[in-house]
Design a protein around this motif. Structure first.
Motif, PDB file in Angstrom:
ATOM      1  N   ASN A 159      26.852  10.278  -9.132  1.00 11.66           N
ATOM      2  CA  ASN A 159      25.715  10.763  -8.337  1.00 11.66           C
ATOM      3  C   ASN A 159      25.182   9.668  -7.416  1.00 11.66           C
ATOM      4  OD1 ASN A 159      25.606  13.418  -9.269  1.00 11.66           O
ATOM      5  ND2 ASN A 159      24.399  12.848 -11.086  1.00 11.66           N
ATOM      6  N   GLN A 160      25.138   8.432  -7.925  1.00 11.02           N
ATOM      7  CA  GLN A 160      24.675   7.326  -7.085  1.00 11.02           C
ATOM      8  C   GLN A 160      25.638   7.067  -5.922  1.00 11.02           C
ATOM      9  OE1 GLN A 160      24.058   3.919  -9.655  1.00 11.02           O
ATOM     10  NE2 GLN A 160      22.777   5.110 -11.099  1.00 11.02           N
ATOM     11  N   MET A 161      26.943   7.171  -6.204  1.00  7.70           N
ATOM     12  CA  MET A 161      27.955   6.908  -5.172  1.00  7.70           C
ATOM     13  C   MET A 161      27.939   7.957  -4.062  1.00  7.70           C
ATOM     14  SD  MET A 161      30.897   5.903  -7.953  1.00  7.70           S
ATOM     15  CE  MET A 161      32.268   6.226  -6.867  1.00  7.70           C
ATOM     16  N   THR A 162      27.555   9.184  -4.394  1.00  7.88           N
ATOM     17  CA  THR A 162      27.569  10.264  -3.399  1.00  7.88           C
ATOM     18  C   THR A 162      26.199  10.506  -2.773  1.00  7.88           C
ATOM     19  OG1 THR A 162      27.217  11.891  -5.159  1.00  7.88           O
ATOM     20  CG2 THR A 162      29.492  11.436  -4.523  1.00  7.88           C
ATOM     21  N   GLU A 163      25.182   9.778  -3.231  1.00  4.90           N
ATOM     22  CA  GLU A 163      23.836   9.947  -2.684  1.00  4.90           C
ATOM     23  C   GLU A 163      23.824   9.636  -1.184  1.00  4.90           C
ATOM     24  OE1 GLU A 163      19.863  10.803  -2.483  1.00  4.90           O
ATOM     25  OE2 GLU A 163      21.109  10.988  -4.266  1.00  4.90           O
ATOM     26  N   GLY A 164      23.374  10.602  -0.388  1.00  9.35           N
ATOM     27  CA  GLY A 164      23.250  10.405   1.066  1.00  9.35           C
ATOM     28  C   GLY A 164      24.554  10.492   1.823  1.00  9.35           C
ATOM     29  N   GLN A 165      25.651  10.796   1.155  1.00 10.75           N
ATOM     30  CA  GLN A 165      26.948  10.851   1.824  1.00 10.75           C
ATOM     31  C   GLN A 165      27.259  12.296   2.255  1.00 10.75           C
ATOM     32  OE1 GLN A 165      28.564   7.984   2.494  1.00 10.75           O
ATOM     33  NE2 GLN A 165      26.869   6.945   1.413  1.00 10.75           N
ATOM     34  N   GLY A 166      28.269  12.470   3.081  1.00 11.76           N
ATOM     35  CA  GLY A 166      28.664  13.795   3.544  1.00 11.76           C
ATOM     36  C   GLY A 166      27.632  14.390   4.495  1.00 11.76           C
ATOM     37  N   GLY A 167      27.713  15.699   4.690  1.00  9.88           N
ATOM     38  CA  GLY A 167      26.801  16.359   5.622  1.00  9.88           C
ATOM     39  C   GLY A 167      25.659  17.071   4.894  1.00  9.88           C
ATOM     40  N   GLN A 168      24.883  17.853   5.711  1.00  9.60           N
ATOM     41  CA  GLN A 168      23.718  18.548   5.189  1.00  9.60           C
ATOM     42  C   GLN A 168      24.075  19.575   4.117  1.00  9.60           C
ATOM     43  OE1 GLN A 168      20.576  17.805   5.948  1.00  9.60           O
ATOM     44  NE2 GLN A 168      19.787  19.400   4.534  1.00  9.60           N
ATOM     45  N   LEU A 169      25.170  20.290   4.367  1.00  5.79           N
ATOM     46  CA  LEU A 169      25.567  21.312   3.390  1.00  5.79           C
ATOM     47  C   LEU A 169      25.934  20.684   2.053  1.00  5.79           C
ATOM     48  CD1 LEU A 169      27.738  23.658   5.644  1.00  5.79           C
ATOM     49  CD2 LEU A 169      25.414  24.064   4.791  1.00  5.79           C
ATOM     50  N   TYR A 170      26.595  19.536   2.130  1.00  3.97           N
ATOM     51  CA  TYR A 170      26.982  18.866   0.891  1.00  3.97           C
ATOM     52  C   TYR A 170      25.748  18.381   0.133  1.00  3.97           C
ATOM     53  CZ  TYR A 170      28.721  15.320  -2.310  1.00  3.97           C
ATOM     54  OH  TYR A 170      28.968  14.565  -3.425  1.00  3.97           O
ATOM     55  N   GLN A 171      24.759  17.855   0.828  1.00  2.00           N
ATOM     56  CA  GLN A 171      23.545  17.351   0.184  1.00  2.00           C
ATOM     57  C   GLN A 171      22.767  18.489  -0.480  1.00  2.00           C
ATOM     58  OE1 GLN A 171      22.649  14.202  -0.387  1.00  2.00           O
ATOM     59  NE2 GLN A 171      24.644  13.703   0.525  1.00  2.00           N
ATOM     60  N   GLU A 172      22.774  19.677   0.150  1.00  2.00           N
ATOM     61  CA  GLU A 172      22.122  20.823  -0.469  1.00  2.00           C
ATOM     62  C   GLU A 172      22.864  21.244  -1.744  1.00  2.00           C
ATOM     63  OE1 GLU A 172      21.906  23.865   2.440  1.00  2.00           O
ATOM     64  OE2 GLU A 172      20.394  22.836   3.667  1.00  2.00           O
ATOM     65  N   ALA A 173      24.171  21.164  -1.704  1.00  2.00           N
ATOM     66  CA  ALA A 173      24.968  21.490  -2.891  1.00  2.00           C
ATOM     67  C   ALA A 173      24.691  20.488  -4.008  1.00  2.00           C
ATOM     68  CB  ALA A 173      26.452  21.505  -2.531  1.00  2.00           C
ATOM     69  N   ARG A 174      24.549  19.220  -3.658  1.00  3.68           N
ATOM     70  CA  ARG A 174      24.254  18.181  -4.652  1.00  3.68           C
ATOM     71  C   ARG A 174      22.901  18.402  -5.311  1.00  3.68           C
ATOM     72  NH1 ARG A 174      23.083  13.616  -3.874  1.00  3.68           N
ATOM     73  NH2 ARG A 174      23.905  12.568  -5.718  1.00  3.68           N
ATOM     74  N   LYS A 175      21.932  18.824  -4.508  1.00  3.72           N
ATOM     75  CA  LYS A 175      20.607  19.084  -5.074  1.00  3.72           C
ATOM     76  C   LYS A 175      20.664  20.196  -6.124  1.00  3.72           C
ATOM     77  CE  LYS A 175      17.891  17.620  -1.051  1.00  3.72           C
ATOM     78  NZ  LYS A 175      16.979  18.079   0.024  1.00  3.72           N
TER      79      LYS A 175
END
Length: 617
Positions: free
Chosen positions: A395-411
């Motif tokens: 989770n720390q490694m992917t924080e803030g990475q990728g695009g907006q859609l990916y960040q919404e999926a992470r949330k």
């Protein structure tokens, strides 16, 4: 008085004490003795007595004479026992009535009770020979100054004071009867519902106990001893049925009703929770279905979000996996091999996704590794700790990475992790045993896992997850609430002791132990809310009052033992020739007193006691 003679002649205004024999003699022309009643002021010297003219005695048969052999001492003895016992009974019953009505004892009431008991207990001779003998003995009794206990004689003359005709018999009878009479007197005095030992401080507490018991879902009627927590009264309520089985039946039945009401309270509370199923397995099924349904719904939302991010190409960005690799390499071979094989398994997954060892893999590859960890570790084991730490690193490694859609999926995935994965007790309910299709927690063990074995935080996590997952989850929590009440009932009713209805006797000790366990970290309040938890505690307090008598209460009470002793002594009286009439009357008097005390014990209202106390101030 008027006397009808054998020949049909009606003689009017005959003085008291004149017998038919005397009248016959007078009518026949002979000189009859004076008809004035013999009084206690007759001259004491025999030589001063007026000369007596022989009276024609009525003819007596041999059977009449035989009857006199037992009727004479029987009349004397029963009079001796009957008089004091009847007097005690009259005083005791008048006192009972007077105290219950809040007025001083009435002499009229006492005398009325005395006369009733006297009439019921005095032996009445039937043989003419007996009557004649008693009239003769009467003179001796008066002369010896013994109490005038023989009503057939009237006032007793004193001419035979020095004689020993009747004194040995009567004195023997009085000495034999005295212990029983004294004991019965004490019993009757104690029978009266006095305020002794019950002060103003005890009554409010009794009222509180009674009100708590009355306000339960199924009201419980406390006895007097249970409400007051009075040792003597509790002894009476416990021991009376043992020593007077027939008279004590109402006490036994009342106690069984209280125990039954306690058991009914559990059932009423289960119904109040809204529980719809019965048994551990069915409860587990409902909870599992609700949790799985909520988890699947959340997973579907996550998968939809990730699919949109992948289709937009937002998960193709390469990221360094160095932090994850460093963590795995830092663990010892023993940990990797024995304690947490998941570490080696993840290391192999990294190597598979980076065959060229570039040190980088795509976001999508890291997400796959995240899912791999979820599927292959077992919560509650050492591997669970390492699995959680590796997921946190991803989770720390992917924080803030990728695009907006990916960040919404992470949330969405992070939220899912907080509700279903990172909470071990919830996670384990959803999981299967590694390498099998078997549930990690069997349906019949779901209640233990969700309520009994976890901490307050664990219970809250499961409860919050269920409550937020819609009607199905809310019903599942109701099932857990109802099963908790059923669990308490099962624990407290395991006793092999049963009441007169055949119901198990609720154990106050086990009840207290269960409530203490659930209450020690606030679980009881969370499961039922503060009001519901207080209902459980009130039921516990009432159970203690009903089924946990004070230490030493299972012995004779003062009143009960006095009654027992008195009745026993009367039953064992061995006065020559005395019938059991006197003992029967004393026993009936005690029985009446005992019945009233039993009724007062069962129908006790501390509010009435409080009013009585106020009147005495």
């Amino acid at each position: 008085m008027d006397v009808l003679m054998p020949d049909g002649t009606l003689v009017k205004d005959v003085p008291e004490g004149v017998t038919k024999a005397q009248l016959q003699a007078k009518l026949a022309g002979s000189v009859a003795p004076t008809s004035a009643p013999i009084t206690s002021d007759v001259p004491l010297v025999a030589s001063q007595m007026p000369k007596q003219v022989p009276i024609e005695e009525p003819k007596t048969s041999m059977m009449d004479k035989l009857k006199a052999l037992y009727e004479v001492p029987a009349t004397i003895g029963s009079g001796i026992v009957s008089q004091p016992a009847s007097m005690i009974y009259g005083i005791g019953r008048a006192a009972v009535d007077a105290i219950s009505q809040g007025t001083p004892p009435s002499g009229e009431a006492r005398d009325a009770y005395y006369r009733q008991a006297r009439q019921a207990t005095q032996f009445q001779p039937t043989s003419p020979a007996s009557i004649n003998a008693l009239e003769s003995i009467g003179g001796a009794l008066e002369a010896s100054k013994l109490p005038p206990f023989i009503p057939t004689i009237g006032a007793i003359p004193s001419a035979i004071q020095a004689g020993n005709v009747a004194r040995p018999v009567t004195q023997q009878a009085m000495q034999a009867a005295k212990p029983a009479v004294n004991t019965m007197a004490q019993a009757l005095r104690k029978e009266a519902p006095t305020m002794a030992g019950v002060g103003a401080a005890e009554v409010p507490e009794a009222i509180t106990r009674a009100q708590i018991a009355q306000q339960l879902r199924v009201p419980v009627e406390l006895s007097k001893g249970q409400a007051l927590r009075d040792l003597g009264q509790q002894k009476f309520e416990i021991e009376t049925p043992k020593n007077f089985p027939e008279l004590g039946k109402p006490l036994i039945e009342a106690q069984a009703k209280r125990n039954d009401a306690i058991l009914q309270n559990f059932d009423a509370f289960v119904d109040a929770t809204g529980k719809e199923t019965y048994g551990l397995r069915e409860t587990g099924r409902v909870v599992d279905k609700a949790l799985v349904g909520a988890a699947n719904k959340a997973k579907n939302e996550i998968n939809t979000a990730y699919t949109a991010a992948r289709e937009a190409g937002e998960t193709q960005q390469p990221l360094s996996y160095a932090p994850l690799k460093t963590y795995i390499d830092g663990q010892t071979p023993t940990v990797k091999r024995k304690l947490a094989p998941i570490l080696s398994a993840v290391d192999e997954e990294i190597a598979k996704n980076d065959p060229k060892r570039t040190g980088q893999i795509s976001i999508n590859n890291l997400e796959d590794i995240y899912q791999f960890i979820n599927k292959n570790y077992e919560p509650g084991t050492p591997a669970g700790t390492y699995a959680k730490e590796m997921k946190d690193l991803i989770n720390q490694m992917t924080e803030g990475q990728g695009g907006q859609l990916y960040q919404e999926a992470r949330k969405l995935r992070t939220k899912y992790g907080r509700e279903f994965e990172n909470v071990g007790y919830v996670d384990k309910l959803l999981r299967q045993k590694p390498g099998t299709t078997d549930r990690a927690v069997a349906f019949e063990d779901v209640f233990d896992h969700a309520i009994l074995n976890g901490s307050l935080d664990d219970v809250k996590s499961i409860g919050m997850t269920l409550k937020k997952s819609g009607p199905e989850g809310q019903q599942a929590f109701k099932e857990l609430q109802g099963q908790t009440v059923q669990y308490i009932k099962d624990q407290v009713s395991k006793s092999i002791d049963v009441d007169s209805f055949g119901n198990p006797v609720v154990s106050p000790a086990k009840f207290k132990a269960v409530v203490t366990t659930l209450d020690q970290d606030g679980k009881l309040d969370y499961i039922f809310g503060k009001a519901g938890a207080q209902e459980i505690r009130d039921l516990l307090e009432t159970t203690i009052n009903v089924n946990a008598p004070l230490k030493g209460a299972a012995n004779y009470s003062n009143t009960a033992s006095a009654l027992i002793s008195g009745l026993d002594r009367i039953a064992k009286l061995r006065i020559p020739g005395v019938s059991n009439v006197a003992g029967f009357a004393a026993e009936k008097g005690a029985e009446s007193a005992l019945k009233k005390q039993i009724e007062e014990s069962i129908k006790y209202k501390p509010e009435g006691m409080a009013d009585a106390l106020r009147k005495t101030k």
